[in-house]
Design a protein around this motif. Structure first.
Motif: not given
Length: 194
Positions: A139-154, A170-178
């Protein structure tokens, strides 16, 4: 007020989705495992309502909901005031690629108050509680998308410390789209760009 301090004795995670064994042949003791996934739970709905109240600037009412959730899930209970939460959240640094914390930079597509404000601090707190409540449920994915939280793969080194960032959502990264379903793409619709 303590948001995150615990001993090993305090860290108990119960299975959110327990396995249930259904016997197909009780004599032979064979069957299969199944589970029940609740789409809506009272606790998550309470946190969602608190988030909505924070966005509507009904801080005292939102904190009542947060305290009710804390009383349900924690042996320490919850009798916090908004000011206490704001003070505690102000003491936590924003997450960076080399030092991960529970406080992420929020970049929503809608207006919220500035960093460190009452609204932003309460949102950070409710997002933290939603991470706990939604642990392992996706369910975290919905918050990550709604609030534009950036995710880094380290890449993590042998000592467990971040070594480098190899990718960043990034914030408006097209990979966020389902992606739309394959059947729809096969029918002639253009796929989401990713």
């Amino acid at each position: 007020m303590k948001i995150y301090t615990a001993t090993n004795l305090d860290k108990t995670i119960f299975w959110k989705l327990p396995y249930l064994f259904e016997y197909t042949d009780p004599v032979a003791q064979i069957g299969y495992y199944r589970t029940v996934y609740p789409a809506f739970t009272t606790d998550m709905t309470l946190l969602e309502r608190a988030e909505a109240k924070i966005l509507d600037r009904q801080y005292d009412s939102a904190v009542e909901d947060l305290n009710a959730w804390l009383a349900n899930i924690s042996k320490r209970g919850g009798d916090y005031k908004a000011e206490e939460i704001v003070t505690k959240m102000a003491g936590i640094d924003y997450s960076a690629w080399d030092k991960s914390t529970v406080k992420k930079k929020l970049n929503p597509g809608f207006d919220i108050d500035a960093d460190g404000s009452v609204q932003e601090s309460l949102l950070q707190f409710v997002l933290l509680l939603k991470r706990v409540e939604g642990l392992a449920l996706g369910q975290r994915w919905f918050d990550v998308n709604r609030y534009g939280i950036e995710i880094e793969r380290r890449v993590i080194d042998m000592s467990g410390k971040p070594e480098k960032v190899v990718d960043k959502l990034k914030v408006r990264d097209p990979r966020r789209a389902i992606q739309i379903p394959k059947k729809v793409i096969d029918a002639g619709y253009e796929a989401n760009k990713r």
